[in-house]
Design a protein around this motif. Structure first.
Motif, PDB file in Angstrom:
ATOM      1  N   MET A   1     -14.783  39.960  -2.384  1.00 35.35           N
ATOM      2  CA  MET A   1     -15.639  38.794  -2.330  1.00 35.35           C
ATOM      3  C   MET A   1     -16.143  38.519  -0.925  1.00 35.35           C
ATOM      4  O   MET A   1     -16.953  37.635  -0.756  1.00 35.35           O
ATOM      5  CB  MET A   1     -14.898  37.576  -2.862  1.00 35.35           C
ATOM      6  CG  MET A   1     -14.598  37.606  -4.351  1.00 35.35           C
ATOM      7  SD  MET A   1     -16.002  37.789  -5.446  1.00 35.35           S
ATOM      8  CE  MET A   1     -17.100  36.565  -4.880  1.00 35.35           C
ATOM      9  N   ALA A   2     -15.645  39.247   0.051  1.00 35.59           N
ATOM     10  CA  ALA A   2     -16.090  39.018   1.427  1.00 35.59           C
ATOM     11  C   ALA A   2     -17.592  39.249   1.562  1.00 35.59           C
ATOM     12  O   ALA A   2     -18.233  38.669   2.438  1.00 35.59           O
ATOM     13  CB  ALA A   2     -15.327  39.923   2.391  1.00 35.59           C
ATOM     14  N   ARG A   3     -18.172  40.075   0.674  1.00 33.92           N
ATOM     15  CA  ARG A   3     -19.621  40.331   0.745  1.00 33.92           C
ATOM     16  C   ARG A   3     -20.430  39.059   0.565  1.00 33.92           C
ATOM     17  O   ARG A   3     -21.540  38.947   1.066  1.00 33.92           O
ATOM     18  CB  ARG A   3     -20.019  41.371  -0.300  1.00 33.92           C
ATOM     19  CG  ARG A   3     -19.540  42.761   0.027  1.00 33.92           C
ATOM     20  CD  ARG A   3     -20.163  43.773  -0.920  1.00 33.92           C
ATOM     21  NE  ARG A   3     -19.937  43.436  -2.319  1.00 33.92           N
ATOM     22  CZ  ARG A   3     -19.011  43.991  -3.091  1.00 33.92           C
ATOM     23  NH1 ARG A   3     -18.225  44.923  -2.609  1.00 33.92           N
ATOM     24  NH2 ARG A   3     -18.873  43.637  -4.348  1.00 33.92           N
ATOM     25  N   ALA A   4     -19.890  38.097  -0.150  1.00 31.30           N
ATOM     26  CA  ALA A   4     -20.609  36.842  -0.373  1.00 31.30           C
ATOM     27  C   ALA A   4     -20.823  36.078   0.932  1.00 31.30           C
ATOM     28  O   ALA A   4     -21.747  35.280   1.034  1.00 31.30           O
ATOM     29  CB  ALA A   4     -19.861  35.977  -1.378  1.00 31.30           C
TER      30      ALA A   4
ATOM     31  N   GLU B   1     -14.409  33.139   6.459  1.00 31.37           N
ATOM     32  CA  GLU B   1     -13.919  32.698   5.150  1.00 31.37           C
ATOM     33  C   GLU B   1     -12.828  33.618   4.608  1.00 31.37           C
ATOM     34  O   GLU B   1     -11.942  33.157   3.884  1.00 31.37           O
ATOM     35  CB  GLU B   1     -15.074  32.625   4.139  1.00 31.37           C
ATOM     36  CG  GLU B   1     -16.064  31.527   4.415  1.00 31.37           C
ATOM     37  CD  GLU B   1     -17.174  31.906   5.387  1.00 31.37           C
ATOM     38  OE1 GLU B   1     -18.050  31.075   5.626  1.00 31.37           O
ATOM     39  OE2 GLU B   1     -17.151  33.041   5.925  1.00 31.37           O
ATOM     40  N   ARG B   2     -12.849  34.880   4.974  1.00 29.16           N
ATOM     41  CA  ARG B   2     -11.834  35.817   4.488  1.00 29.16           C
ATOM     42  C   ARG B   2     -10.445  35.427   5.004  1.00 29.16           C
ATOM     43  O   ARG B   2      -9.485  35.356   4.252  1.00 29.16           O
ATOM     44  CB  ARG B   2     -12.190  37.231   4.903  1.00 29.16           C
ATOM     45  CG  ARG B   2     -11.263  38.259   4.332  1.00 29.16           C
ATOM     46  CD  ARG B   2     -11.731  39.648   4.693  1.00 29.16           C
ATOM     47  NE  ARG B   2     -10.909  40.608   4.019  1.00 29.16           N
ATOM     48  CZ  ARG B   2     -11.317  41.778   3.624  1.00 29.16           C
ATOM     49  NH1 ARG B   2     -12.559  42.150   3.827  1.00 29.16           N
ATOM     50  NH2 ARG B   2     -10.504  42.603   3.031  1.00 29.16           N
TER      51      ARG B   2
ATOM     52  N   PRO C   1     -13.565  27.548   0.109  1.00 26.24           N
ATOM     53  CA  PRO C   1     -14.847  28.173  -0.165  1.00 26.24           C
ATOM     54  C   PRO C   1     -15.027  28.555  -1.633  1.00 26.24           C
ATOM     55  O   PRO C   1     -14.083  28.790  -2.361  1.00 26.24           O
ATOM     56  CB  PRO C   1     -14.830  29.444   0.691  1.00 26.24           C
ATOM     57  CG  PRO C   1     -13.726  29.287   1.661  1.00 26.24           C
ATOM     58  CD  PRO C   1     -12.766  28.325   1.043  1.00 26.24           C
ATOM     59  N   ILE C   2     -16.293  28.618  -2.017  1.00 25.87           N
ATOM     60  CA  ILE C   2     -16.713  29.138  -3.311  1.00 25.87           C
ATOM     61  C   ILE C   2     -17.584  30.353  -3.007  1.00 25.87           C
ATOM     62  O   ILE C   2     -18.346  30.345  -2.039  1.00 25.87           O
ATOM     63  CB  ILE C   2     -17.479  28.078  -4.128  1.00 25.87           C
ATOM     64  CG1 ILE C   2     -17.869  28.630  -5.505  1.00 25.87           C
ATOM     65  CG2 ILE C   2     -18.650  27.527  -3.373  1.00 25.87           C
ATOM     66  CD1 ILE C   2     -18.444  27.578  -6.452  1.00 25.87           C
TER      67      ILE C   2
ATOM     68  N   ARG D   1      -7.677  24.989  11.728  1.00 29.70           N
ATOM     69  CA  ARG D   1      -7.526  26.109  12.660  1.00 29.70           C
ATOM     70  C   ARG D   1      -8.797  26.949  12.770  1.00 29.70           C
ATOM     71  O   ARG D   1      -8.794  27.985  13.430  1.00 29.70           O
ATOM     72  CB  ARG D   1      -6.348  26.965  12.229  1.00 29.70           C
ATOM     73  CG  ARG D   1      -5.027  26.235  12.362  1.00 29.70           C
ATOM     74  CD  ARG D   1      -3.834  27.139  12.123  1.00 29.70           C
ATOM     75  NE  ARG D   1      -3.605  27.486  10.737  1.00 29.70           N
ATOM     76  CZ  ARG D   1      -2.961  26.734   9.851  1.00 29.70           C
ATOM     77  NH1 ARG D   1      -2.503  25.554  10.211  1.00 29.70           N
ATOM     78  NH2 ARG D   1      -2.765  27.138   8.613  1.00 29.70           N
ATOM     79  N   LEU D   2      -9.863  26.530  12.126  1.00 24.48           N
ATOM     80  CA  LEU D   2     -11.118  27.295  12.199  1.00 24.48           C
ATOM     81  C   LEU D   2     -11.726  27.208  13.577  1.00 24.48           C
ATOM     82  O   LEU D   2     -11.652  26.247  14.267  1.00 24.48           O
ATOM     83  CB  LEU D   2     -12.121  26.772  11.169  1.00 24.48           C
ATOM     84  CG  LEU D   2     -11.824  27.116   9.730  1.00 24.48           C
ATOM     85  CD1 LEU D   2     -12.916  26.530   8.830  1.00 24.48           C
ATOM     86  CD2 LEU D   2     -11.736  28.602   9.520  1.00 24.48           C
TER      87      LEU D   2
END
Length: 151
Positions: free
Chosen positions: A1-4, A15-16, A63-64, A150-151
């Motif tokens: 899903m990282a491609r999103a 997001e990953r 995330p979605i 932590r972002l």
């Protein structure tokens, strides 16, 4: 899903890492974290975590993600609708997210400030949105689950 979430420069999407941390944090809510599959292949997902509005529980969505080649096919809408249904059934007061002001309002999300809910970062402005699930959601400043800090 990282491609999103993939960036054009090939760097790993933040997001990953965030998802990995969210799935392992105390605020992870599996009953509101959904996966969309097509013939056994994951094509979309959403995670929800426990957040707080000045001490009152609230649901933080995201995330979605939907696989890029499956976007605009209703998968994201279905994930949002199912999350909403589950949250309403569970008696949650409000769902909050940070996202596109062009996309989420069609599902009932409005700037959180309209409901008296302040973003963790005021710079988010109208992109910090709320979907009240009852007439009087709590008001105050929203705090996401720990990994977001932590972002």
């Amino acid at each position: 899903m990282a491609r999103a979430f993939a960036a054009d420069d090939g760097t790993e999407p933040v997001e990953r890492r965030l998802l990995a941390e969210l799935y392992n944090c105390d605020g992870f809510l599996p009953e509101f974290s959904l996966v969309a599959e097509d013939h056994g292949t994951v094509v979309g997902h959403v995670i929800s975590t426990r957040g707080w509005i000045d001490g009152a529980p609230a649901l933080g969505l995201g995330p979605i993600a939907v696989e890029p080649d499956r976007q605009r096919s209703g998968i994201g809408a279905a994930l949002l609708a199912e999350t909403r249904q589950r949250a309403e059934s569970a008696g949650e007061s409000v769902i909050l997210l940070l996202g596109s002001t062009d996309y989420y309002p069609r599902f009932g999300y409005r700037p959180a400030s309209e409901s008296g809910i302040k973003a963790p970062d005021p710079a988010w402005g109208a992109h910090f949105m709320a979907l009240p699930l009852n007439e009087l959601p709590p008001t105050g400043t929203f705090t996401y689950a720990g990994p977001f800090g932590r972002l």
